[in-house]
Structure formats: structure tokens, C-alpha cells
Design a protein around this motif. Structure first.
Motif, short mmCIF file in Angstrom:
data_model
loop_
_atom_site.label_atom_id
_atom_site.label_comp_id
_atom_site.label_asym_id
_atom_site.label_seq_id
_atom_site.Cartn_x
_atom_site.Cartn_y
_atom_site.Cartn_z
N TYR A 128 0.91 -1.14 -0.06
CA TYR A 128 0.11 0.02 0.16
C TYR A 128 0.90 1.38 -0.02
CZ TYR A 128 -3.38 -3.60 0.85
OH TYR A 128 -4.30 -4.46 0.78
N VAL A 129 0.96 1.89 -0.94
CA VAL A 129 1.64 3.24 -1.36
C VAL A 129 0.77 4.13 -1.11
CG1 VAL A 129 3.23 4.19 -2.93
CG2 VAL A 129 2.96 1.71 -2.75
N THR A 130 1.30 5.41 -0.60
CA THR A 130 0.58 6.66 -0.53
C THR A 130 0.98 7.45 -1.63
OG1 THR A 130 0.82 6.58 2.01
CG2 THR A 130 0.24 8.64 1.07
N GLY A 131 -0.15 8.00 -2.48
CA GLY A 131 -0.05 8.69 -3.57
C GLY A 131 -1.49 9.05 -4.10
N GLU A 132 -1.38 9.95 -5.17
CA GLU A 132 -2.62 10.14 -5.61
C GLU A 132 -2.28 10.80 -7.21
OE1 GLU A 132 -4.76 13.77 -4.01
OE2 GLU A 132 -2.94 13.95 -2.72
N LEU A 133 -3.54 10.72 -8.03
CA LEU A 133 -3.36 11.29 -9.36
C LEU A 133 -3.54 12.81 -9.11
CD1 LEU A 133 -6.01 8.78 -11.33
CD2 LEU A 133 -3.70 8.92 -11.58
N PRO A 134 -2.86 13.61 -10.11
CA PRO A 134 -2.41 13.10 -11.37
C PRO A 134 -0.71 12.95 -11.22
CG PRO A 134 -2.80 15.27 -11.47
CD PRO A 134 -3.15 14.82 -10.08
N ASP A 135 -0.29 12.58 -10.16
CA ASP A 135 1.10 12.72 -9.99
C ASP A 135 1.67 11.20 -9.13
OD1 ASP A 135 4.15 13.19 -10.02
OD2 ASP A 135 3.79 14.80 -8.38
N LEU A 136 1.92 10.22 -9.73
CA LEU A 136 1.90 8.88 -9.07
C LEU A 136 3.44 8.88 -8.88
CD1 LEU A 136 -0.50 6.62 -11.09
CD2 LEU A 136 -0.76 7.60 -8.83
N PRO A 137 3.68 7.94 -7.51
CA PRO A 137 5.19 8.02 -7.44
C PRO A 137 5.63 6.72 -7.91
CG PRO A 137 3.83 7.03 -5.51
CD PRO A 137 2.59 7.86 -6.72
N PHE A 138 5.64 6.33 -9.26
CA PHE A 138 6.01 5.13 -9.89
C PHE A 138 6.72 5.56 -11.03
CE2 PHE A 138 1.98 4.07 -7.84
CZ PHE A 138 2.61 3.20 -6.68
N ASP A 139 7.86 4.74 -11.45
CA ASP A 139 8.60 4.91 -12.95
C ASP A 139 7.53 4.66 -14.06
OD1 ASP A 139 10.86 5.52 -11.43
OD2 ASP A 139 11.52 3.38 -11.46
N ASP A 140 7.91 5.05 -15.06
CA ASP A 140 7.47 4.68 -16.68
C ASP A 140 7.16 3.13 -16.37
OD1 ASP A 140 7.53 7.32 -16.89
OD2 ASP A 140 8.90 7.16 -18.61
N ASP A 141 6.19 2.62 -17.21
CA ASP A 141 5.70 1.31 -17.29
C ASP A 141 6.06 0.50 -15.92
OD1 ASP A 141 5.41 1.80 -19.78
OD2 ASP A 141 7.54 1.49 -20.29
N ALA A 142 5.49 1.10 -14.80
CA ALA A 142 5.96 0.31 -13.49
C ALA A 142 5.01 -0.88 -13.48
CB ALA A 142 5.55 1.10 -12.38
N ALA A 143 3.77 -0.99 -14.25
CA ALA A 143 3.03 -2.01 -13.98
C ALA A 143 2.47 -2.80 -15.21
CB ALA A 143 1.87 -1.78 -13.10
N GLU A 170 -1.17 10.11 -16.99
CA GLU A 170 -0.39 9.52 -15.95
C GLU A 170 -0.52 8.22 -15.82
OE1 GLU A 170 2.49 10.08 -12.40
OE2 GLU A 170 2.15 10.55 -14.61
N LEU A 171 -1.77 7.84 -15.66
CA LEU A 171 -2.05 6.04 -15.84
C LEU A 171 -1.39 5.36 -16.87
CD1 LEU A 171 -5.80 6.33 -14.56
CD2 LEU A 171 -3.80 5.31 -13.27
N ALA A 172 -1.46 6.04 -18.07
CA ALA A 172 -0.87 5.57 -19.33
C ALA A 172 0.64 5.47 -19.37
CB ALA A 172 -1.23 6.27 -20.36
N ARG A 173 1.16 6.28 -18.75
CA ARG A 173 2.59 6.66 -18.31
C ARG A 173 3.09 5.43 -17.57
NH1 ARG A 173 6.30 7.59 -14.50
NH2 ARG A 173 4.54 8.14 -13.11
N VAL A 174 2.26 4.79 -16.45
CA VAL A 174 2.89 3.92 -15.70
C VAL A 174 2.46 2.53 -15.92
CG1 VAL A 174 2.88 5.55 -13.69
CG2 VAL A 174 1.07 4.35 -13.93
N ALA A 175 1.41 2.26 -16.82
CA ALA A 175 1.12 1.01 -17.12
C ALA A 175 1.56 0.68 -18.40
CB ALA A 175 -0.59 1.21 -17.44
N ARG A 176 2.41 -0.43 -18.60
CA ARG A 176 2.99 -1.01 -19.68
C ARG A 176 2.22 -1.24 -20.88
NH1 ARG A 176 5.19 -4.52 -17.25
NH2 ARG A 176 7.00 -3.40 -16.55
#
Length: 229
Positions: A128-143, A170-176
Motif C-alpha cells: 500500500y503506497v501513499t500517492g494520488e493522481l495525477p502525480d503517481l510515485p512510480f516509474d514509467d511502465d511500472a505495472a 499519468e495512468l498511461a505512463r505507468v501502465a506498460r
């Protein structure tokens, strides 16, 4: 409650969904989650992450709620469920009950979701990671897959189009592979006016974006998810 709108007095309501509900809301096959990395964004107090992890998925849940301790969340969950059920009883005829059957069964799902969440939150805090849209604390293609339930489009009376556009990017950035968003209807139970222009915008930016039917309906007519890949 007033008019045709389901009122939520707080900015957002602290309720969650079960794995069973997510499967229908996002048209998921449990087998397709095994071995995949999944991000549940705006996960709240839902139990999807806990159950999917047990089935073999690598799941991360993200929500601004996770800066609070378990005891504070437990108290907030119970109050939010009672508030939600009160509203549903008052506007029962405004919803589709094919899945839940009645208000009390809906309450059973809500309590099952947050109780399972609280247990997992206590034993697997790393999930469980604290964070929120539209600035997620994950790298590109994290999931491989990102899911977003009951945040975008639902609260279009308090989250404007610019927020939605930034959040989807942002969601498209972090989703592979793929982003799935459900529902596309707002609190007034009509389809959000943001959906079509944002689909056009995503396509113009080179994303594949489509509306895909799902085997779930609670808000009348809310039977599609947005899929971005």
C-alpha cells in the motif's frame, strides 16, 4: 439526497470494492492476473489487492488514504458504509440491483471489502503506497495493468476536465500494457461529459482508447469501461 444526484458530502467517500466486484467492473479473468504486475489506483479500502496477491498477481495499491494508521481507517470505513447505505435506502429505485439484490447485501460487500483490506493493510503494508493522481510515485511502465475504479468521471463535479486529462496521461505512463477505468458515469448517474472529448484527446496523442462493455451494472446504463493502451 436531492434530485437525481447521489450526494457525497465529503470530497470522496471512503468505501471499497471486493475482488468479485472488480472482476465484473473490469471484466477480469482471475487467471490473467497470475504473474502480472497490477496497479490499483485510487484503491481506497477495497480488497482487490489482497485477494489478487493471494492468487499470484504482483499488486500495488495506491491512495492518499495510506498515510493513516489502521485504527483511524477502520473508524472511517464503518462510518462511510453507514452513510452510503443510508443514501441507497433513500434512493433505492435509482440503482440496478441485479448483482447485489438489495441494499443490505450491498452493505455486506462493502464491509467484506474493508475488513479484508484492513487485515492486509496491517500485515502487508508494503503493498500500500501513499500517492494520488495525477502525480503517481512510480516509474514509467511500472505495472502491466493499471485499474482505476470510482474516482475518474464519478466525481466530475469536483475534479475538472484538466485533472481527468492529466490523470489519464499519468495512468498511461505507468501502465506498460493497459489502463482500465470504471465507471464512466458521475454521481448524477449520467455519463460524464468528459468521456468523449478525453477519448478523442488520448487518440490524438497516439494512444489506443476504446469503450468496452463489462458484466456489471449498478448505476443505470453504466456498463462500459474505458480501456487505454
Amino acid at each position: 439526497m436531492s434530485g437525481d444526484k447521489f450526494e457525497v458530502e465529503d470530497d470522496f467517500l471512503t468505501i471499497g470494492r471486493t475482488f468479485t466486484e472488480y472482476r465484473r467492473m473490469f471484466d477480469l479473468d482471475a487467471a490473467e492476473l497470475v504473474g502480472r504486475s497490477v496497479l490499483d489506483c485510487g484503491a481506497g479500502v477495497g480488497s482487490f489487492a489482497a485477494t489478487a496477491a493471494e492468487l499470484g498477481a504482483d499488486v500495488t495499491a495506491v491512495d492518499p488514504l495510506y498515510d493513516r494508521d489502521r485504527e483511524a481507517l477502520a473508524e472511517e470505513c464503518a462510518a462511510a458504509v453507514e452513510y452510503n447505505l443510508k443514501g441507497l435506502r433513500e434512493q433505492r429505485d435509482a440503482f440496478v440491483w441485479d448483482f447485489y439484490g438489495d441494499v443490505e447485501t450491498r452493505g455486506h460487500y462493502l464491509r467484506a471489502a474493508y475488513n479484508r483490506f484492513l487485515a492486509d493493510y496491517g500485515t502487508h503494508p508494503e503493498r500500500y503506497v501513499t500517492g494520488e493522481l495525477p502525480d503517481l510515485p512510480f516509474d514509467d511502465d511500472a505495472a502491466d495493468l493499471a485499474l482505476c475504479a470510482n474516482v475518474l468521471f464519478v466525481y466530475d463535479d469536483r475534479l475538472d476536465r484538466a485533472f481527468h486529462e492529466a490523470a489519464l496521461r499519468e495512468l498511461a505512463r505507468v501502465a506498460r500494457e493497459e489502463v482500465r477505468v470504471f465507471p464512466l458515469h458521475s454521481l448524477d448517474r449520467s455519463r460524464s461529459a468528459f468521456v468523449d472529448p478525453l477519448v478523442d484527446s488520448l487518440r490524438e496523442e497516439g494512444h489506443a482508447a476504446e469503450l468496452r462493455g463489462v458484466p456489471y451494472e449498478f448505476q443505470p446504463g453504466a456498463t462500459e469501461m474505458l480501456v487505454v493502451s
